[in-house]
Design a protein around this motif. Structure first.
Motif, PDB file in Angstrom:
ATOM      1  N   ARG A   1      -0.900   2.560 -35.580  1.00  0.00           N
ATOM      2  CA  ARG A   1      -0.709   3.220 -34.192  1.00  0.00           C
ATOM      3  C   ARG A   1       0.633   3.864 -33.754  1.00  0.00           C
ATOM      4  O   ARG A   1       1.594   2.804 -33.940  1.00  0.00           O
ATOM      5  CB  ARG A   1      -1.446   2.488 -33.144  1.00  0.00           C
ATOM      6  N   PRO A   2       0.970   5.212 -33.281  1.00  0.00           N
ATOM      7  CA  PRO A   2       2.232   5.480 -32.794  1.00  0.00           C
ATOM      8  C   PRO A   2       2.475   5.175 -31.238  1.00  0.00           C
ATOM      9  O   PRO A   2       1.661   4.757 -30.605  1.00  0.00           O
ATOM     10  CB  PRO A   2       2.075   6.951 -33.104  1.00  0.00           C
ATOM     11  N   ASP A   3       3.778   4.924 -31.202  1.00  0.00           N
ATOM     12  CA  ASP A   3       4.393   5.002 -29.789  1.00  0.00           C
ATOM     13  C   ASP A   3       4.484   6.519 -28.871  1.00  0.00           C
ATOM     14  O   ASP A   3       4.352   6.708 -27.857  1.00  0.00           O
ATOM     15  CB  ASP A   3       5.571   4.309 -29.819  1.00  0.00           C
ATOM     16  N   ALA A   4       4.668   7.400 -30.039  1.00  0.00           N
ATOM     17  CA  ALA A   4       4.776   8.727 -29.512  1.00  0.00           C
ATOM     18  C   ALA A   4       4.387   9.743 -30.860  1.00  0.00           C
ATOM     19  O   ALA A   4       4.228   9.393 -31.987  1.00  0.00           O
ATOM     20  CB  ALA A   4       6.279   8.982 -29.319  1.00  0.00           C
ATOM     21  N   VAL A   5       3.763  10.853 -30.155  1.00  0.00           N
ATOM     22  CA  VAL A   5       3.259  11.990 -30.967  1.00  0.00           C
ATOM     23  C   VAL A   5       3.799  13.308 -30.783  1.00  0.00           C
ATOM     24  O   VAL A   5       3.804  13.756 -29.544  1.00  0.00           O
ATOM     25  CB  VAL A   5       1.653  12.020 -30.942  1.00  0.00           C
ATOM     26  N   PHE A   6       4.240  14.040 -31.722  1.00  0.00           N
ATOM     27  CA  PHE A   6       4.396  15.345 -31.623  1.00  0.00           C
ATOM     28  C   PHE A   6       3.755  16.171 -32.386  1.00  0.00           C
ATOM     29  O   PHE A   6       3.383  16.060 -33.657  1.00  0.00           O
ATOM     30  CB  PHE A   6       5.968  15.726 -32.133  1.00  0.00           C
ATOM     31  N   VAL A   7       2.989  17.115 -31.802  1.00  0.00           N
ATOM     32  CA  VAL A   7       2.026  18.063 -32.559  1.00  0.00           C
ATOM     33  C   VAL A   7       2.901  19.570 -32.695  1.00  0.00           C
ATOM     34  O   VAL A   7       2.898  20.457 -31.661  1.00  0.00           O
ATOM     35  CB  VAL A   7       0.746  18.386 -31.891  1.00  0.00           C
TER      36      VAL A   7
ATOM     37  N   ALA B   1      12.537  35.498 -28.886  1.00  0.00           N
ATOM     38  CA  ALA B   1      11.649  35.014 -29.795  1.00  0.00           C
ATOM     39  C   ALA B   1      10.513  34.568 -29.182  1.00  0.00           C
ATOM     40  O   ALA B   1      10.420  35.043 -28.055  1.00  0.00           O
ATOM     41  CB  ALA B   1      12.447  33.229 -30.116  1.00  0.00           C
ATOM     42  N   TYR B   2       9.406  34.209 -29.891  1.00  0.00           N
ATOM     43  CA  TYR B   2       8.162  34.107 -29.344  1.00  0.00           C
ATOM     44  C   TYR B   2       8.198  33.098 -28.182  1.00  0.00           C
ATOM     45  O   TYR B   2       8.779  32.007 -28.530  1.00  0.00           O
ATOM     46  CB  TYR B   2       7.142  33.773 -30.418  1.00  0.00           C
ATOM     47  N   PRO B   3       7.448  33.152 -27.219  1.00  0.00           N
ATOM     48  CA  PRO B   3       7.703  31.870 -26.224  1.00  0.00           C
ATOM     49  C   PRO B   3       6.968  30.803 -26.797  1.00  0.00           C
ATOM     50  O   PRO B   3       5.859  30.819 -27.498  1.00  0.00           O
ATOM     51  CB  PRO B   3       6.797  32.525 -25.054  1.00  0.00           C
ATOM     52  N   ILE B   4       7.574  29.599 -26.201  1.00  0.00           N
ATOM     53  CA  ILE B   4       6.846  28.446 -26.465  1.00  0.00           C
ATOM     54  C   ILE B   4       6.368  27.741 -25.446  1.00  0.00           C
ATOM     55  O   ILE B   4       7.271  27.743 -24.356  1.00  0.00           O
ATOM     56  CB  ILE B   4       8.159  27.485 -27.189  1.00  0.00           C
ATOM     57  N   VAL B   5       5.259  27.103 -25.618  1.00  0.00           N
ATOM     58  CA  VAL B   5       4.498  26.323 -24.447  1.00  0.00           C
ATOM     59  C   VAL B   5       4.493  24.790 -24.803  1.00  0.00           C
ATOM     60  O   VAL B   5       3.874  24.540 -26.163  1.00  0.00           O
ATOM     61  CB  VAL B   5       3.147  26.701 -24.105  1.00  0.00           C
ATOM     62  N   GLN B   6       4.979  24.116 -23.943  1.00  0.00           N
ATOM     63  CA  GLN B   6       5.154  22.715 -24.306  1.00  0.00           C
ATOM     64  C   GLN B   6       4.473  21.929 -23.237  1.00  0.00           C
ATOM     65  O   GLN B   6       4.622  22.071 -22.215  1.00  0.00           O
ATOM     66  CB  GLN B   6       6.561  22.023 -24.383  1.00  0.00           C
ATOM     67  N   TRP B   7       3.415  21.084 -23.664  1.00  0.00           N
ATOM     68  CA  TRP B   7       2.532  19.905 -22.967  1.00  0.00           C
ATOM     69  C   TRP B   7       3.055  18.589 -23.224  1.00  0.00           C
ATOM     70  O   TRP B   7       3.356  18.163 -24.472  1.00  0.00           O
ATOM     71  CB  TRP B   7       1.278  20.038 -23.254  1.00  0.00           C
TER      72      TRP B   7
ATOM     73  N   SER C   1      -3.221   3.499 -24.249  1.00  0.00           N
ATOM     74  CA  SER C   1      -2.683   4.036 -23.134  1.00  0.00           C
ATOM     75  C   SER C   1      -1.258   3.890 -23.290  1.00  0.00           C
ATOM     76  O   SER C   1      -0.580   2.812 -23.770  1.00  0.00           O
ATOM     77  CB  SER C   1      -3.276   3.162 -21.877  1.00  0.00           C
ATOM     78  N   GLY C   2      -0.408   4.721 -22.951  1.00  0.00           N
ATOM     79  CA  GLY C   2       1.162   4.536 -22.911  1.00  0.00           C
ATOM     80  C   GLY C   2       1.796   5.298 -24.054  1.00  0.00           C
ATOM     81  O   GLY C   2       2.920   5.548 -23.972  1.00  0.00           O
ATOM     82  N   THR C   3       0.976   5.793 -24.941  1.00  0.00           N
ATOM     83  CA  THR C   3       1.404   6.934 -25.873  1.00  0.00           C
ATOM     84  C   THR C   3       2.099   8.007 -25.260  1.00  0.00           C
ATOM     85  O   THR C   3       1.297   8.795 -24.727  1.00  0.00           O
ATOM     86  CB  THR C   3       0.099   7.015 -26.928  1.00  0.00           C
ATOM     87  N   ARG C   4       2.975   8.391 -25.912  1.00  0.00           N
ATOM     88  CA  ARG C   4       3.790   9.632 -25.297  1.00  0.00           C
ATOM     89  C   ARG C   4       3.410  10.831 -26.395  1.00  0.00           C
ATOM     90  O   ARG C   4       3.600  10.630 -27.547  1.00  0.00           O
ATOM     91  CB  ARG C   4       5.325   9.460 -25.182  1.00  0.00           C
ATOM     92  N   LEU C   5       2.829  12.019 -25.554  1.00  0.00           N
ATOM     93  CA  LEU C   5       2.322  12.939 -26.611  1.00  0.00           C
ATOM     94  C   LEU C   5       3.094  14.195 -26.155  1.00  0.00           C
ATOM     95  O   LEU C   5       3.206  14.504 -24.864  1.00  0.00           O
ATOM     96  CB  LEU C   5       0.650  13.018 -26.538  1.00  0.00           C
ATOM     97  N   VAL C   6       3.575  15.027 -27.130  1.00  0.00           N
ATOM     98  CA  VAL C   6       4.213  16.166 -26.855  1.00  0.00           C
ATOM     99  C   VAL C   6       3.811  17.055 -27.999  1.00  0.00           C
ATOM    100  O   VAL C   6       3.574  16.917 -29.067  1.00  0.00           O
ATOM    101  CB  VAL C   6       5.682  16.118 -27.073  1.00  0.00           C
ATOM    102  N   ALA C   7       3.202  18.421 -27.418  1.00  0.00           N
ATOM    103  CA  ALA C   7       2.489  19.466 -28.237  1.00  0.00           C
ATOM    104  C   ALA C   7       3.104  20.796 -28.019  1.00  0.00           C
ATOM    105  O   ALA C   7       3.576  21.155 -26.877  1.00  0.00           O
ATOM    106  CB  ALA C   7       0.990  19.566 -27.978  1.00  0.00           C
ATOM    107  N   HIS C   8       3.287  21.511 -28.988  1.00  0.00           N
ATOM    108  CA  HIS C   8       3.887  23.061 -28.694  1.00  0.00           C
ATOM    109  C   HIS C   8       2.853  24.008 -29.270  1.00  0.00           C
ATOM    110  O   HIS C   8       2.036  23.852 -30.284  1.00  0.00           O
ATOM    111  CB  HIS C   8       5.137  23.260 -29.798  1.00  0.00           C
ATOM    112  N   ALA C   9       2.630  25.174 -28.747  1.00  0.00           N
ATOM    113  CA  ALA C   9       1.964  26.111 -28.673  1.00  0.00           C
ATOM    114  C   ALA C   9       2.628  27.485 -28.788  1.00  0.00           C
ATOM    115  O   ALA C   9       3.564  27.741 -27.957  1.00  0.00           O
ATOM    116  CB  ALA C   9       0.538  26.349 -27.739  1.00  0.00           C
ATOM    117  N   VAL C  10       2.239  28.443 -29.751  1.00  0.00           N
ATOM    118  CA  VAL C  10       2.939  29.667 -29.635  1.00  0.00           C
ATOM    119  C   VAL C  10       1.643  30.770 -29.614  1.00  0.00           C
ATOM    120  O   VAL C  10       1.988  31.920 -28.957  1.00  0.00           O
ATOM    121  CB  VAL C  10       3.610  29.989 -31.019  1.00  0.00           C
ATOM    122  N   THR C  11       0.521  30.562 -30.223  1.00  0.00           N
ATOM    123  CA  THR C  11      -0.533  31.502 -30.054  1.00  0.00           C
ATOM    124  C   THR C  11      -1.119  31.523 -28.713  1.00  0.00           C
ATOM    125  O   THR C  11      -1.142  30.388 -28.045  1.00  0.00           O
ATOM    126  CB  THR C  11      -1.512  31.495 -31.357  1.00  0.00           C
ATOM    127  N   LEU C  12      -1.652  32.618 -28.264  1.00  0.00           N
ATOM    128  CA  LEU C  12      -2.546  32.639 -27.129  1.00  0.00           C
ATOM    129  C   LEU C  12      -3.860  31.594 -27.224  1.00  0.00           C
ATOM    130  O   LEU C  12      -4.133  30.780 -26.092  1.00  0.00           O
ATOM    131  CB  LEU C  12      -3.417  33.945 -26.866  1.00  0.00           C
TER     132      LEU C  12
END
Length: 398
Positions: free
Chosen positions: A317-323, A388-394, A340-351
Motif C-alpha cells: 500500500r502506498p502513502d502517495a499516488v501519482f497518475v 503547451a497543452y494545458p494540464i489539469v491537476q487534481w 484513508s490518508g493516502t495522498r493522490l495526485v492525477a494529471h489530465a491533458v485530454t478533454l
C-alpha cells in the motif's frame, strides 16, 4: 526473546589482537564457534572455538550462522558492524535478546581521522555491491565523500566514472588497510589515476572538482537529465506534482504510467528513506525508466510492467499516488479503496480525462488546478509564445 545472547557481533580492526578490548577477548574465549571472512579469521589470536569461513555471496552465510543458534557464537565483521556493515543484515533475522554487539572504529571514522575531515559534514557511502552512480546526486564542486569499495579494480572504476561525468579533476585519497600495519594513504586525481597495487580493505575520500553537470537539489530538474521518447512530465509540471505529492520520510509512492520514470526518480532524490514503484505498460519505456533511475543514483526505484488498475493488485500500500497516464474511471475506483490518508495526485491533458477529474473533485473534494504554460520561441526574426497543452491537476488526501 532469549535470556542470554547466543551471538556476539564483533567489530574487528586491521590491527587484529592489538585492537581487542577486554570484552572482545572474553567473548572470543567463551565462544564455541567463530564465523567470519577468511581475512578476519586470519587476524584472530589463538582461540579454541571452531572456525567457520563466511561464504560468498554474503547472504548465503546467514542461514549457516542461524544453524548454530543455541551455541556461543562470535561473528566477525569489519569495524562498526552497524555502519554500512553486516550487523544490520544479520539482526533482521534475530530477536533483540539473541545478540549483542561489540563495535570497533568504523573505516569511515578512521578515514576522517586520517584526512582531518568532519564526519558530520561529508557523505558516507558503502559501494561494495552498489553501483557507482549512487554518487551522482552528490557530485558538485567542493563536495566531499568517503566511500568503501570492493577492491583495487573498483577504485579504478570510480576514477573512470568521475572522469567520464566531467569531474576528472576530483582528488581521490585512496586509503588502504586502515588501522593496521599495512595502512597506506595515497593522493591522486581521478583523471590521472594509475594505481595498480591496492591493499584490501580500501576506502576513498573524494574531493569533488571539475566542470561536470550538477544535479540540483530542488524538484523540477531539467528534462535533459531523463532519456525519454516524449512521454515525460515536463520540468515545471513535475515540480508542481512533487509539491502536491508532498514526500515525507519513509513514504512509498505509486507512479502510475511511469513513462521515463521522472516523477519516481525525483521523489526518491528528495530523501534516502523514500521508496517508489513505477507502473508502466510499455516495455521499452519501463526499461528506459530503470536506466534513468540507475544513471541518477536511485537504483532503488522499482518498475513493474503492466497496465493499471490490474497491475496494482497485491502491491504494498502506498502513502502517495501519482497518475500521469492511463487515467480511467476504473482506475479511480481502485484508488478510492486505498486507506484513508493516502495522498493522490492525477494529471489530465485530454478533454475526456479532464471530465473524469472534474467529476472526481466534485465527489471527493481536493484541489483542481489548471496549468497553462508557454515558452518563448523564434518567430521569424523575432520571438513569440508557444503554448503547451494545458494540464489539469487534481490533488486530494483520501
Amino acid at each position: 526473546m532469549a535470556d542470554t545472547p547466543w551471538l556476539t557481533i564483533l567489530g574487528l580492526g586491521e590491527d587484529g589482537p592489538k585492537g581487542l578490548t577486554d570484552a572482545s577477548r572474553a567473548a572470543l574465549d567463551a565462544a564455541e564457534v567463530v564465523m567470519g571472512p577468511p581475512r578476519h579469521l586470519s587476524l584472530l589470536p589463538d582461540v579454541t572455538a571452531e572456525r567457520i569461513e563466511w561464504p560468498v555471496p554474503f547472504a548465503d552465510g546467514v542461514p549457516l550462522l542461524l544453524a548454530h543458534r543455541g551455541r556461543r557464537v562470535v561473528m566477525l565483521a569489519s569495524g562498526d558492524p552497524f555502519w554500512f556493515g553486516a550487523g544490520t543484515v544479520v539482526t533482521q533475522a534475530l530477536a533483540q535478546g539473541e545478540w549483542t554487539a561489540l563495535p570497533g572504529p568504523s573505516c569511515f571514522s578512521l578515514a576522517a581521522a586520517r584526512l582531518g575531515w568532519g564526519l558530520e559534514q561529508i557523505a558516507c557511502l558503502g559501494l561494495h555491491a552498489a553501483p557507482l552512480a549512487r554518487l551522482r546526486p552528490l557530485l558538485a564542486p567542493g563536495a566531499r565523500a568517503i566511500v568503501t569499495l570492493r577492491d583495487g579494480a573498483a577504485v579504478a572504476s570510480l576514477a573512470g566514472y568521475l572522469d567520464g561525468a566531467g569531474f576528472g579533476a576530483s582528488v581521490l585519497h585512496v586509503l588502504e588497510a586502515l588501522g593496521g600495519p599495512r595502512e597506506r594513504v595515497r593522493r591522486v586525481t581521478a583523471q590521472d589515476y594509475a594505481l595498480d597495487d591496492m591493499q584490501h580493505p580500501v576506502a576513498v575520500g573524494i574531493e569533488v572538482a571539475g566542470a561536470g553537470a550538477v544535479l540540483g537539489l530542488a524538484s523540477g530538474r531539467a528534462d535533459d537529465w531523463f532519456a525519454h521518447d516524449g512521454q515525460i512530465t515536463k520540468r515545471p509540471v513535475r515540480a508542481l506534482a512533487l509539491s502536491a505529492l508532498a514526500p515525507r520520510p519513509g513514504d512509498l509512492l505509486w507512479d502510475i504510467g511511469a513513462g521515463s520514470g521522472s516523477i519516481g526518480i525525483e521523489w526518491l532524490l528528495s530523501h534516502p528513506s523514500l521508496r517508489a514503484t513505477g507502473f508502466e505498460g510499455n516495455p521499452e519505456r519501463a526499461a528506459r525508466a530503470r536506466e534513468n533511475a540507475q544513471a541518477l543514483g536511485v537504483d532503488r526505484l522499482q518498475i513493474v510492467e503492466g497496465h493499471a488498475p490490474e497491475v496494482l493488485e497485491g502491491q504494498p500500500r502506498p502513502d502517495a499516488v501519482f497518475v500521469g497516464g492511463g487515467l480511467s474511471q476504473a482506475l479511480l475506483e481502485r484508488l478510492y479503496a486505498l486507506p484513508s490518508g493516502t495522498r493522490l495526485v492525477a494529471h489530465a491533458v485530454t478533454l475526456e480525462s479532464e471530465a473524469l477529474l472534474a467529476q472526481a473533485q466534485a465527489a471527493k473534494g481536493g484541489s483542481l488546478l489548471r496549468v497553462e504554460l508557454a515558452e518563448a520561441q523564434p518567430l521569424g526574426r523575432k520571438r513569440g509564445w508557444k503554448s503547451a497543452y494545458p494540464i489539469v491537476q487534481w490533488s486530494v488526501t483520501l
